[in-house]
Write an enzyme that holds these catalytic residues in place. Structure first.
Site, PDB file in Angstrom:
ATOM      1  CB  SER A 221     135.617  27.855   9.987  1.00  0.00           C
ATOM      2  OG  SER A 221     134.604  28.341   8.395  1.00  0.00           O
TER       3      SER A 221
ATOM      4  CG  ASP B 279     139.503  24.091   3.524  1.00  0.00           C
ATOM      5  OD1 ASP B 279     138.242  23.946   2.861  1.00  0.00           O
ATOM      6  OD2 ASP B 279     139.419  24.729   4.639  1.00  0.00           O
TER       7      ASP B 279
ATOM      8  CG  HIS C 116     136.334  23.642   5.930  1.00  0.00           C
ATOM      9  ND1 HIS C 116     136.761  25.400   5.490  1.00  0.00           N
ATOM     10  CD2 HIS C 116     135.094  24.563   7.127  1.00  0.00           C
ATOM     11  CE1 HIS C 116     136.571  26.232   6.942  1.00  0.00           C
ATOM     12  NE2 HIS C 116     135.537  26.212   7.558  1.00  0.00           N
TER      13      HIS C 116
END
Lengths: 409, 243
Positions: free
Chosen positions: A171, A340, A373
């Site tokens: 991320s 995601d 995610h």
């Protein structure tokens, strides 16, 4: 089982601790002081600051086996093992980093750095400002991913690491890894970017803005100087976290976890016809939000979401991502997760396409995982198997380097 | 086509490798004698030929690269800069284990990830017959690379015709699937492929035909089980040197 600690002037000191299989054991935070002013993207500078770090494994004599793990929004330098001051506090990537794990601390020297502006030991808005003796608060400068990379590079300098065997992150951590590969190409041999993106979409920024407005409009925010009022904008921060949390989970994941299950239905399963907690998902989000607001700093949340918004290496190349990535010399591994929707596989594919265009070395895996995610933090055999194989290849390059003098006397 | 004879000292070691890979011991002996240049000995027949067609120090895209055998071989023996495309998690993992760069993607989604003429050679080995959009992938191949190589099972292999005459869909070594349970949806003969190539404006540069790993030339349309073609969309393009 051993755990290593880094002192500011020595590479690594071996300190045996009792531990559990596959764990780096009990780990202590190290604090590194920096007195050379750090120039920032905004044009401001921070004159003096402190960074909290943890390290696992032993740096080899050539200092060639170092791995930098960059953290995401709400994580810290506590990547693996149990925190010495709270043994229940297990590192956020403990399933990946440890002896015999994909990022094997028997082979690699792994470093976690709490980013500047964060609230887990490094200098941030809640820290006392040297010049005034009062918390920075609203005066703390806005930071960018590039600023973090510059600060992290100084940690590497202090530890005597010229070049990382790998810089990795998921991320926002992946953005830092990418930024390392672009801005300090000679210092990154491998770049591992998981569930990340080369820039936030309008939708991503929109979610961040909702979160920030929740904090800023909380009456307890006091323009960011809530420390002076002995209060925190807890409600705003809690709502911010709730919004963020939704984006970390997939629709399917939420459906499976909560569905439309009612929390404590009235007699006969009836609705309450009110605005209290009616559904399980509400209860879950409120709990997550409240928990978060007890340990996270609201100004840090603003700062980090802004750093996310600003990240866009292709901005300097008129939107041409390939051109932006051109300086990188690292071997890239990119991984995305099919469910995601925060940083969807298309974001990773865009980076892959740019790297391919530049004829740069890249491997890309798209893991069909159900957890949205958040999958980058979870244990998944395909995901971890892939990282394990990749880090074994990296380990092999270390042996090549080390064995060279023996082969060619 | 002449085959280099291998050094005898290597042959036994090579034979051992092949014994694991080949079902038939007689086929094994043929392989060792016919195609074991030291570098290509451990490759499947069509892959060995494909490897010969690839120029050293070029850039190669291998579509449906499997466990990365061909690319690993090309990297080792010809310093080829290769990249594979593969859909299967397990095979992507094998590629990473071999140190082969791979992109996980469904080929049916096309080659949009790749720029025009980004590669010297693009390879599609034993996959064409299972693709939905045959023409599209072939066009895409000639778009991303200067030269394209495909290999596929030859439906024109004479026992197939015999099987059909007897009223059954053929099931043979190269096509071991029952009609109702096969990934092969677009089977063709050598002539069929050559006609399609012509229609798409390709120039066929070379053809190799195999039966049980062994190359066959005489009456190849009937006698071969597998064919490999090297072709280009524009024959006038000069080779790109990358050394």
């Amino acid at each position: 089982m051993t755990t290593q600690f880094v002192s500011q002037d020595a590479h690594a000191l071996k300190t045996p601790t009792e531990g559990e299989a596959g764990s780096v054991g009990v780990v202590h935070t190290q604090f590194l002081q920096f007195h050379e002013p750090l120039p920032l993207s905004s044009g401001q500078t921070i004159n003096a600051y402190e960074l909290a770090i943890e390290t696992y494994g032993t740096l080899n004599a050539e200092a060639s086996n170092a791995i930098l793990v960059c953290h995401a929004l709400n994580a810290s330098h506590h990547v693996a093992g149990r925190a010495a001051d709270n043994l229940e506090d297990i590192g956020w990537w403990d399933n990946l980093v440890g002896p015999g794990k994909p990022v094997d601390t028997n082979v690699f020297f792994v470093i976690g750095i709490n980013n500047l502006g964060s609230c887990f030991g490094s200098t941030g808005p809640a820290s006392l400002r040297l010049e005034t003796g009062k918390p920075w608060g609203a005066a703390f400068p806005v930071l960018t991913v590039e600023d973090w990379v510059r600060a992290q590079a100084r940690v590497a300098d202090k530890l005597g690491i010229e070049r990382f065997a790998a810089v990795m992150g998921g991320s926002l951590g992946g953005m830092q890894a990418l930024s390392w590969a672009i801005t300090l190409p000679e210092r990154v041999a491998h770049c591992v970017v998981v569930a990340s993106t080369p820039r936030l979409s309008a939708q991503n920024i929109a979610f961040n803005e909702v979160a920030r407005r929740a904090i800023i409009t909380d009456p307890e925010f006091h323009g960011g100087d809530y420390y002076a009022h002995n209060t925190v904008p807890r409600h705003g921060l809690s709502v911010a976290r709730m919004v963020g949390h939704i984006t970390y989970l997939s629709d399917d994941d939420m459906a499976e976890k909560f569905g439309r299950t009612q929390r404590e239905p009235a007699a006969g399963g009836a609705f309450h016809y009110g605005y209290g907690v009616e559904f399980e998902v509400e209860s879950y989000l409120r709990y997550q939000g409240e928990k978060f607001s007890r340990y996270f700093d609201a100004n840090t949340y603003l700062l980090i979401t802004r750093a996310l918004d600003y990240f866009d290496p292709a901005r300097a190349t008129n939107g041409d991502l390939a051109k932006a990535l051109a300086p990188a010399t690292a071997d890239f591994l990119l991984i995305s997760f099919t469910t995601d929707w925060r940083f969807a596989p298309a974001c990773s594919r865009e980076m892959v396409q740019a790297l391919l265009k530049n004829e740069q070395a890249v491997t890309y895996a798209e893991i069909d995982a159900p957890h949205g995610h958040d999958a980058f933090l979870l244990d998944d055999a395909r995901y971890h198997g892939l990282l394990c194989a990749y880090f074994l290849r990296i380990a092999a390059t270390l042996t090549e380097v080390i064995s060279k003098p023996e082969v060619q006397p | 086509m002449s085959h280099e004879t291998s050094a005898t000292s290597r042959a036994s070691a090579v034979g051992q490798t092949l014994a694991i890979r080949q079902a038939s011991p007689t086929g094994q002996a043929r392989l060792v004698s016919e195609m074991s240049t030291p570098q290509v000995a451990d490759l499947r027949g069509d892959l060995a030929r494909i490897a010969q067609w690839v120029q050293p120090q070029t850039r190669v895209l291998d579509l449906g690269c499997g466990d990365g055998t061909l690319l690993a071989h090309l990297k080792r023996s010809k310093s080829v800069q290769g990249i594979g495309v593969e859909i299967s998690d397990a095979r992507v993992l094998s590629c990473v284990q071999r140190g082969v760069h791979v992109i996980q993607q469904n080929l049916e989604d096309g080659l949009a990830m790749f720029d025009d003429q980004q590669f010297d050679t693009v390879v599609l080995s034993q996959t064409l017959q299972s693709m939905h959009n045959t023409e599209h992938i072939l066009r895409e191949m000639t778009r991303v690379a200067r030269e394209a190589i495909v290999s596929f099972p030859n439906f024109g292999y004479w026992p197939h015709g015999w099987s059909i005459l007897l009223g059954r869909m053929p099931v043979t070594g190269q096509m071991p699937y029952d009609w109702h349970d096969t990934p092969n949806i677009h089977l063709c003969t050598l002539k069929d492929f050559e006609r399609l190539s012509h229609k798409l404006g390709f120039s066929i540069l070379e053809r190799a035909t195999f039966n049980d790993q062994r190359e066959v030339k005489f009456l190849a349309g009937w006698r071969s089980t597998l064919a490999a073609y090297r072709f280009t969309a524009d024959r006038s393009t000069p080779p790109r040197s990358r050394a």
